[in-house]
Design a protein around this motif. Structure first.
Motif, mmCIF file in Angstrom:
data_model
loop_
_atom_site.group_PDB
_atom_site.id
_atom_site.type_symbol
_atom_site.label_atom_id
_atom_site.label_comp_id
_atom_site.label_asym_id
_atom_site.label_seq_id
_atom_site.Cartn_x
_atom_site.Cartn_y
_atom_site.Cartn_z
ATOM 1 N N LEU A 17 73.981 25.342 12.739
ATOM 2 C CA LEU A 17 73.666 24.668 11.479
ATOM 3 C C LEU A 17 72.621 23.572 11.690
ATOM 4 C CD1 LEU A 17 77.179 24.494 9.793
ATOM 5 C CD2 LEU A 17 75.222 25.893 9.094
ATOM 6 N N GLY A 18 72.654 22.912 12.823
ATOM 7 C CA GLY A 18 71.628 21.918 13.141
ATOM 8 C C GLY A 18 70.255 22.559 13.252
ATOM 9 N N GLN A 19 70.206 23.713 13.909
ATOM 10 C CA GLN A 19 68.942 24.460 14.018
ATOM 11 C C GLN A 19 68.485 24.945 12.639
ATOM 12 O OE1 GLN A 19 67.041 25.342 16.828
ATOM 13 N NE2 GLN A 19 68.271 23.901 17.998
ATOM 14 N N TYR A 20 69.419 25.404 11.834
ATOM 15 C CA TYR A 20 69.090 25.858 10.486
ATOM 16 C C TYR A 20 68.543 24.709 9.638
ATOM 17 C CZ TYR A 20 71.748 30.249 11.213
ATOM 18 O OH TYR A 20 72.208 31.468 11.642
ATOM 19 N N ARG A 21 69.129 23.539 9.801
ATOM 20 C CA ARG A 21 68.655 22.356 9.060
ATOM 21 C C ARG A 21 67.194 22.072 9.420
ATOM 22 N NH1 ARG A 21 67.939 16.827 9.038
ATOM 23 N NH2 ARG A 21 68.905 15.694 7.314
ATOM 24 N N ASN A 22 66.900 22.087 10.717
ATOM 25 C CA ASN A 22 65.517 21.878 11.157
ATOM 26 C C ASN A 22 64.594 22.962 10.618
ATOM 27 O OD1 ASN A 22 66.344 19.616 12.604
ATOM 28 N ND2 ASN A 22 66.544 20.739 14.530
ATOM 29 N N PHE A 56 72.310 20.459 3.515
ATOM 30 C CA PHE A 56 71.811 19.817 4.730
ATOM 31 C C PHE A 56 71.424 18.353 4.517
ATOM 32 C CE2 PHE A 56 70.748 24.316 5.970
ATOM 33 C CZ PHE A 56 71.640 24.381 7.034
ATOM 34 N N ASP A 57 71.625 17.862 3.294
ATOM 35 C CA ASP A 57 71.313 16.469 2.967
ATOM 36 C C ASP A 57 69.853 16.133 3.291
ATOM 37 O OD1 ASP A 57 71.949 14.004 1.876
ATOM 38 O OD2 ASP A 57 72.504 13.154 3.823
ATOM 39 N N ALA A 112 67.809 27.561 -3.510
ATOM 40 C CA ALA A 112 67.046 26.710 -2.598
ATOM 41 C C ALA A 112 67.549 25.265 -2.629
ATOM 42 C CB ALA A 112 65.558 26.762 -2.952
ATOM 43 N N GLU A 113 67.775 24.763 -3.832
ATOM 44 C CA GLU A 113 68.235 23.376 -3.966
ATOM 45 C C GLU A 113 69.578 23.164 -3.272
ATOM 46 O OE1 GLU A 113 65.428 24.225 -7.328
ATOM 47 O OE2 GLU A 113 67.106 25.290 -6.429
ATOM 48 N N GLN A 114 70.436 24.166 -3.315
ATOM 49 C CA GLN A 114 71.742 24.056 -2.663
ATOM 50 C C GLN A 114 71.595 23.924 -1.152
ATOM 51 O OE1 GLN A 114 73.469 27.675 -4.315
ATOM 52 N NE2 GLN A 114 75.004 26.430 -5.380
#
Length: 104
Positions: A60-65, A20-21, A13-15
């Motif tokens: 990846l942007g959607q995944y970050r959200n 995604f900063d 999880a931490e990774q």
């Protein structure tokens, strides 16, 4: 290695938060790890299903959200309220709940 390939190699999880900063409380993640990851996984499946034409960076942007949303869900509610796992949805056998007892 591409960013999507890097994402696919993550196991903790931490990774994900570091990839995604995204800021996170390590103690909160430690306590709610499985629930956050399950909610995140559900969001990823929905993104992949509903938006198959996204390029890797858009995905990846959607995944970050989605990760941020998954984290925020558990800041605002308890895991038992989300009922993500089968154990929260099953009625215990041989148990009568007080709400099932009628008054005459």
């Amino acid at each position: 290695m591409s960013r999507i390939a890097q994402f696919q190699q993550i196991v903790d999880a931490e990774q994900y938060f570091e990839f995604f900063d995204l800021p996170y409380d390590a103690q909160f993640v430690n306590v709610n790890r499985l629930h956050i990851l399950q909610k995140f996984s559900n969001y990823i499946k929905a993104i992949d299903r509903d938006s198959p034409d996204l390029n890797d960076e858009e995905k990846l942007g959607q995944y970050r959200n989605a990760l941020q949303q998954a984290y925020d869900v558990f800041l605002a509610s308890k895991p038992v309220e989300q009922k993500l796992f089968k154990v929260f949805n099953e009625k215990p056998q041989n148990v009568v709940l007080l709400t099932e007892i009628g008054t005459d």
